[in-house]
Design an enzyme around this catalytic site. Structure first.
Site, PDB file in Angstrom:
ATOM      1  N   LYS A 103      -6.683  -9.705   0.712  1.00 48.42           N
ATOM      2  CA  LYS A 103      -5.655  -8.680   0.499  1.00 48.42           C
ATOM      3  C   LYS A 103      -5.727  -8.152  -0.929  1.00 48.42           C
ATOM      4  O   LYS A 103      -5.775  -6.931  -1.159  1.00 48.42           O
ATOM      5  CB  LYS A 103      -4.268  -9.262   0.762  1.00 48.42           C
ATOM      6  CG  LYS A 103      -3.141  -8.241   0.616  1.00 48.42           C
ATOM      7  CD  LYS A 103      -1.776  -8.895   0.556  1.00 48.42           C
ATOM      8  CE  LYS A 103      -1.514  -9.392  -0.855  1.00 48.42           C
ATOM      9  NZ  LYS A 103      -0.113  -9.833  -1.048  1.00 48.42           N
TER      10      LYS A 103
ATOM     11  N   ASP B   4      -0.493  -6.937   3.957  1.00 47.33           N
ATOM     12  CA  ASP B   4       0.597  -7.719   3.395  1.00 47.33           C
ATOM     13  C   ASP B   4       1.646  -7.950   4.474  1.00 47.33           C
ATOM     14  O   ASP B   4       1.434  -7.652   5.652  1.00 47.33           O
ATOM     15  CB  ASP B   4       1.181  -7.026   2.169  1.00 47.33           C
ATOM     16  CG  ASP B   4       1.929  -5.749   2.525  1.00 47.33           C
ATOM     17  OD1 ASP B   4       1.829  -5.292   3.686  1.00 47.33           O
ATOM     18  OD2 ASP B   4       2.621  -5.201   1.646  1.00 47.33           O
TER      19      ASP B   4
END
Length: 380
Positions: A248, A266
């Site tokens: 991420k 997320d």
């Protein structure tokens, strides 16, 4: 053929009878011999009458039609039992029973297939329809958030990677309020790599989990200095080797600091793509792969911004503002939140509610669109 023979014999017998009957009448008017002959003729008349009767009997015996009807009558009496026998299976109706049972099996099995489909695609949505709906949602969100951007303040790749690591388990606003002091004291990887951990912990305390985050940012700074000459690498396989950096964080850096497409999965992204039935996966890597397959690679970075912004402003975790959602007609989860438009407006956040955003130094496009900069730490 027998009927034709019977009629032929009858015609000959009637003609001969007329001729023999005329002879006695004439004989009675003349001599007695003729009367005697008339007497002899009388028996011949009886014989002639008997001959047709005998002929009819003989014809009746020769013709099977007279006896067969009687024979047919006997089976005709037996025929009703035969019809009953044939009607018995119709009453049992084995075939109709099979037809009744088959639909039950079919209806019992039909929901099973749609159930699997509905879990990934609403109302039996095909793969093509899913792709079209997903891309339409992205286009709609691009119109709603034309100024969407990463909501972390940064000036270079180093600041972005550090800020992204610090954003775990906290808001971007809190990170933006904290990093100015951090970067003012430690502007380069070399400076942060040589920093006193206790001093760094004190600066990072407002972000939560400050000890673990201090260890991560100091560790990645040392790795940048030792392995990459103090520069942030622009490759995914290198970024994920840094302490505290996962896929991420790596995609945030690649997409926003290097212009290389990536999907940022997320908590907001995970929640929304499942609500929209883009995927039912829960693992971030699998979500990334599933969603990435729905869009061209060039859309990945902006798609991440659109989805995350929508999750922060309208489609909240606990109570989404469904009544104020611009993509409500495309959302399978519509109705999970507040559907009343007036009540939903009260749930909006940031610029959608006339409030400041998360960046202290947002892009000019955001300010031009009516957005407001966030206040610095301690400004109240």
């Amino acid at each position: 053929m027998s009927a034709e023979r019977d009629s032929a014999v009858g015609e000959q017998g009637s003609d001969g009878g007329r001729k023999t009957a005329g002879a006695p009448r004439r004989a009675a008017a003349g001599t007695g011999a003729s009367a005697a002959s008339a007497k002899k003729a009388a028996p011949s008349k009886k014989a002639a009458a008997r001959k047709p009767a005998a002929a009819k009997k003989a014809a009746a015996e020769k013709t099977p039609g007279a006896t067969k009807p009687a024979a047919k009558k006997a089976p005709a009496k037996k025929a009703p039992p035969a019809k009953k026998a044939s009607s018995a299976p119709l009453k049992k109706a084995p075939a109709p029973r099979k037809q009744v049972v088959a639909p039950k099996k079919a209806t019992a099995s039909v929901p099973a297939a749609p159930a699997k489909t509905v879990a990934a695609h609403p109302q039996g949505e095909s793969r093509t329809a899913l792709v079209r709906r997903a891309r339409r949602i992205n286009r709609e969100l691009a119109e709603v958030y034309p100024y969407a951007h990463p909501e972390l303040d940064f000036e270079n790749p180093f600041q972005l990677v550090v800020a992204t690591v610090l954003s775990a388990q906290t808001t971007d606003l809190r990170v933006n309020q904290t990093t100015p002091a951090l970067f003012a004291k430690y502007p380069t990887p070399e400076d942060l790599a040589a920093a006193n951990p206790e001093e760094v912990e004190e600066i990072l305390r407002p972000t939560g989990f400050f000890r673990a985050k201090t260890k991560s940012v100091i560790g990645l700074s040392k790795a940048l200095v030792e392995q990459f000459g103090g520069e942030v690498p622009g490759r995914l396989e290198d970024l994920v080797k840094l302490p505290g950096v996962g896929r991420k964080t790596a995609f945030v850096v690649l997409g926003n600091a290097f212009g290389r497409p990536g999907i940022t999965v997320d908590t907001h992204f995970q929640r929304l793509v499942r609500r929209w039935k883009w995927t039912d996966e829960t693992d971030p890597d699998k979500i990334e792969a599933a969603v990435g397959a729905l869009f061209p690679k060039s859309d990945w970075t902006d798609l991440s911004h659109h989805v995350i912004w929508h999750g922060r402003r309208i489609c909240h975790a606990r109570k989404p503002a469904c009544g104020a959602c611009p993509i409500a007609p495309l959302c399978p989860a519509y109705g999970e939140g507040e559907t009343d438009p007036e009540k939903a407006k009260k749930l909006l956040k940031y610029e959608k509610a006339g409030q400041p955003g998360q960046r202290l130094r947002p892009p000019q496009a955001y300010l031009d669109a009516g957005g407001r900069a966030a206040p610095p730490l301690g400004a109240g």
